[in-house]
Design a protein around this motif. Structure first.
Motif, PDB file in Angstrom:
ATOM      1  N   ALA A   1      -8.464   1.302   0.113  1.00 34.68           N
ATOM      2  CA  ALA A   1      -7.717   1.047  -1.127  1.00 34.68           C
ATOM      3  C   ALA A   1      -7.384   2.361  -1.824  1.00 34.68           C
ATOM      4  CB  ALA A   1      -8.537   0.156  -2.050  1.00 34.68           C
TER       5      ALA A   1
ATOM      6  N   THR B   1      -1.174  -1.555  -4.296  1.00 29.64           N
ATOM      7  CA  THR B   1      -2.453  -1.419  -3.591  1.00 29.64           C
ATOM      8  C   THR B   1      -3.325  -2.674  -3.755  1.00 29.64           C
ATOM      9  OG1 THR B   1      -2.332   0.942  -3.989  1.00 29.64           O
ATOM     10  CG2 THR B   1      -4.493   0.122  -3.431  1.00 29.64           C
TER      11      THR B   1
ATOM     12  N   THR C   1      -7.031  -3.558  -2.288  1.00 26.99           N
ATOM     13  CA  THR C   1      -8.205  -3.482  -3.179  1.00 26.99           C
ATOM     14  C   THR C   1      -9.006  -4.776  -3.052  1.00 26.99           C
ATOM     15  OG1 THR C   1      -6.781  -2.260  -4.713  1.00 26.99           O
ATOM     16  CG2 THR C   1      -8.905  -2.968  -5.560  1.00 26.99           C
TER      17      THR C   1
END
Ligand code: ASP
Length: 326
Positions: A174, A187, A191
């Motif tokens: 991430a 992202t 994540t």
């Protein structure tokens, strides 16, 4: 703020001459108004919403928008609320379309801004001053981000019994994605995946905390904005009082919350802080050159902060559950 006040990047920059070149012809110096702490607090509740929009009182606009949003949830007639919501949505889509078209000219505008800035320093034989000031500024942001990412967040992790090194390793995909895309929102899927499948954070916590964090928790952005505004003030030869520094502290935090998780959002929101402390918005061109690199770094810190937040809540919830069961 402590760091940037110690390093003082840009203190030997262009000074008054640069400030004047920014203020002409659109902004006459007389129009430059410095807000006091009380003014900023008072302006949070605007007397006139149209005037707030014209004057660029972003805090007032945010307050009004939240209040309006709450009102739309409260009014009894759901159909009326839906009309206004659909109207706002349509206006939003149309404005995004207009911005997309305007952005087609962005590369040209960007090139002209940089050429103008570098050209004016070359003409005055001050190119090396610009170079050394930019370098000092870049390093100050990098050190600030490191101190926060490793120091503050690391200590926070230890306090909650989480190993920051282990969590960092689990979150590496991430963080590298944040670094390469400079976008917390882009992202987000990675994540979530890292939190659930590598760090063992339950889905119900990860899927709540990570999206919320990607939208409002931008510690890297807040640090960057504070350093950048002090750097711009130094370059323009403006001495910031303690009240103004306190305003920077508050508005940097608020504007980082308001910044979207997309590349360059922090730079745009910085205009809010520049307005608040009475600096010309044109000052942004002093930091635009190195913005992308710093964006990659601050986004990594933003995502790291979100991940740690989720891990801390997961740990806390686990403890609570064990206590309840125990
Ligand atoms: N790019 C940052 C993020 O997505 C926001 C910013 O520009 O600071 O988190």
């Amino acid at each position: 703020l402590i760091l940037v006040n110690i390093v003082q990047p840009g203190i030997d920059g262009g000074g008054e001459a640069l400030l004047q070149s920014f203020e002409e012809p659109e902004h006459q110096p007389a129009q430059r108004t410095e807000s006091t702490f009380g003014d900023v607090l008072r302006n949070i509740i605007p007397k006139n919403i149209v005037a707030a929009a014209v004057q660029g009182n972003v805090l007032g606009l945010i307050f009004f928008s939240i209040f309006l949003g709450v009102a739309l949830l409260q009014i009894p007639s759901k159909t009326d609320a839906a009309v206004l919501r659909q109207g706002s949505n349509a206006a939003f889509q149309a404005i995004i379309w207009m911005i997309e078209k305007a952005m087609l000219f962005a590369p040209l505008g960007f090139l002209s801004l940089i050429a103008d800035l570098v050209g004016s320093f070359v003409l005055e034989g001050q190119l090396s001053t610009l170079g050394s000031s930019m370098t000092a500024y870049t390093f100050t942001v990098v050190i600030g981000l490191l101190l926060h990412g490793v120091g503050t967040l690391g200590c926070l992790a230890w306090c909650f019994g989480i190993s920051p090194i282990a969590l960092f390793r689990q979150m590496i995909p991430a963080i590298t994605s944040a670094f390469s895309t400079a976008s917390s929102s882009a992202t987000l899927p990675i994540t979530l995946d890292c939190l659930e499948n590598r760090a063992g954070v339950p889905n119900k916590i990860g899927s709540f905390v990570a999206p919320l964090g990607a939208t409002i928790n931008m510690d890297g952005t807040a640090i960057y904005e504070a350093v950048a505004v002090v750097f711009i003030a130094n370059m323009l030869g403006v001495d910031l009082s303690w009240t103004q520094q306190a305003l920077i502290f508050i508005t940097a935090t608020v504007s980082a919350v308001g910044a979207a998780g997309i590349p360059g959002a922090g730079l745009v929101m910085m205009v809010l802080i520049l307005n608040t402390v009475g600096l010309p918005a044109e000052g942004v061109k002093l930091v635009i050159v190195v913005d992308r690199v710093l964006d990659m770094l601050r986004t990594s810190v933003n995502v790291w902060g979100d991940s740690l937040g989720a891990a801390i809540i997961a740990k806390h919830e686990k403890r609570e559950t064990t206590n309840t069961l125990g």
